[in-house]
Design an enzyme around this catalytic site. Structure first.
Site, PDB file in Angstrom:
ATOM      1  N   ASN A  86       0.862  -1.178   0.000  1.00  0.00           N
ATOM      2  CA  ASN A  86       0.000   0.000   0.000  1.00  0.00           C
ATOM      3  C   ASN A  86       0.899   1.229   0.000  1.00  0.00           C
ATOM      4  O   ASN A  86       1.811   1.338   0.830  1.00  0.00           O
ATOM      5  CB  ASN A  86      -0.886   0.007   1.254  1.00  0.00           C
ATOM      6  N   GLY A  92      -4.425   2.960   1.532  1.00  0.00           N
ATOM      7  CA  GLY A  92      -4.514   2.141   2.738  1.00  0.00           C
ATOM      8  C   GLY A  92      -3.233   2.056   3.537  1.00  0.00           C
ATOM      9  O   GLY A  92      -3.170   1.317   4.520  1.00  0.00           O
ATOM     10  N   GLN A  93      -2.194   2.806   3.152  1.00  0.00           N
ATOM     11  CA  GLN A  93      -0.969   2.756   3.953  1.00  0.00           C
ATOM     12  C   GLN A  93      -1.197   3.458   5.281  1.00  0.00           C
ATOM     13  O   GLN A  93      -1.696   4.590   5.324  1.00  0.00           O
ATOM     14  CB  GLN A  93       0.204   3.425   3.204  1.00  0.00           C
ATOM     15  N   SER A  94      -0.866   2.774   6.356  1.00  0.00           N
ATOM     16  CA  SER A  94      -1.045   3.366   7.689  1.00  0.00           C
ATOM     17  C   SER A  94       0.271   3.469   8.441  1.00  0.00           C
ATOM     18  O   SER A  94       0.378   4.259   9.378  1.00  0.00           O
ATOM     19  CB  SER A  94      -2.057   2.556   8.504  1.00  0.00           C
ATOM     20  N   HIS A  99       6.796  -1.509   3.377  1.00  0.00           N
ATOM     21  CA  HIS A  99       6.638  -2.912   3.767  1.00  0.00           C
ATOM     22  C   HIS A  99       5.855  -3.662   2.706  1.00  0.00           C
ATOM     23  O   HIS A  99       4.942  -3.123   2.076  1.00  0.00           O
ATOM     24  CB  HIS A  99       5.956  -3.052   5.136  1.00  0.00           C
TER      25      HIS A  99
HETATM   26  P1  DGP Z   1      -0.384  -0.663   5.868  1.00  0.00           P
HETATM   27  O1  DGP Z   1      -1.808  -0.361   6.220  1.00  0.00           O
HETATM   28  O2  DGP Z   1      -0.168  -1.216   4.470  1.00  0.00           O
HETATM   29  O3  DGP Z   1       0.518   0.517   6.187  1.00  0.00           O
HETATM   30  O4  DGP Z   1       0.048  -1.852   6.837  1.00  0.00           O
HETATM   31  C1  DGP Z   1       0.509  -1.654   8.138  1.00  0.00           C
HETATM   32  C2  DGP Z   1       0.404  -2.971   8.841  1.00  0.00           C
HETATM   33  O5  DGP Z   1       1.226  -2.932   9.981  1.00  0.00           O
HETATM   34  C3  DGP Z   1      -1.007  -3.320   9.312  1.00  0.00           C
HETATM   35  O6  DGP Z   1      -1.430  -4.510   8.668  1.00  0.00           O
HETATM   36  C4  DGP Z   1      -0.863  -3.516  10.804  1.00  0.00           C
HETATM   37  C5  DGP Z   1       0.614  -3.654  11.011  1.00  0.00           C
HETATM   38  N1  DGP Z   1       1.118  -3.091  12.235  1.00  0.00           N
HETATM   39  C6  DGP Z   1       0.912  -1.827  12.689  1.00  0.00           C
HETATM   40  N2  DGP Z   1       1.576  -1.646  13.853  1.00  0.00           N
HETATM   41  C7  DGP Z   1       2.223  -2.827  14.105  1.00  0.00           C
HETATM   42  C8  DGP Z   1       3.079  -3.249  15.162  1.00  0.00           C
HETATM   43  O7  DGP Z   1       3.390  -2.520  16.104  1.00  0.00           O
HETATM   44  N3  DGP Z   1       3.534  -4.525  15.091  1.00  0.00           N
HETATM   45  C9  DGP Z   1       3.221  -5.370  14.044  1.00  0.00           C
HETATM   46  N4  DGP Z   1       3.724  -6.599  14.099  1.00  0.00           N
HETATM   47  N5  DGP Z   1       2.415  -4.983  13.034  1.00  0.00           N
HETATM   48  C10 DGP Z   1       1.930  -3.733  13.076  1.00  0.00           C
END
Ligand code: DGP
Length: 113
Positions: A86, A92-94, A99
């Site tokens: 994303n 949808g990037q958060s 990644h």
């Molecule tokens: P996106 O929405 O594409 O930016 O994906 C971010 C992803 O990161 C989402 O699926 C949840 C994951 N995520 C967010 N914070 C953490 C964290 O602290 N640890 C892990 N393992 N995953 C996380």
């Protein structure tokens, strides 16, 4: 980028279920899995997203994919899996540290939502 959660995971300062790590990339289970297998593969060096990648990042970008292949095989989902990036909030990037999502273990629809 001390405050970036993925940078903190890479450095071992925040907890995560790491499945692979080398000098360029780290792979760990997503906190909020969207499939039976949901692993994030990230560069160790902070890059906010695809919009910030440069030609010199190409070896690391290739490594994201070879590690995706390796993790998919190790987790037994290599028959079929989805890789998602994303880029930007509307997509949808958060988390603003590049990644690759590796999703597997269930069927997927197309087009994605
Ligand atoms: P996106 O929405 O594409 O930016 O994906 C971010 C992803 O990161 C989402 O699926 C949840 C994951 N995520 C967010 N914070 C953490 C964290 O602290 N640890 C892990 N393992 N995953 C996380």
């Amino acid at each position: 980028m001390n405050e970036c959660i993925f940078c903190r995971i890479v450095r071992g300062e925040a907890p995560a279920r790491i499945v692979y790590q080398d000098e360029a990339v780290t792979a760990f289970h997503d906190l909020n899995p969207q499939a039976p297998v949901h692993v994030l593969i990230v560069p160790n060096r902070h890059i906010s997203g695809v919009a910030q990648v440069e030609p010199e990042d190409e070896p690391m970008l290739g490594r994201l994919f070879t590690v995706a292949r390796r993790v998919a095989e190790e987790m037994g989902v290599d028959r079929g899996y989805r890789l998602v990036v994303n880029n930007g909030r509307p997509a949808g990037q958060s988390v603003f540290h590049l990644h690759l999502h590796l999703l597997g273990g269930r069927p997927f629809q197309w087009p994605p939502g």
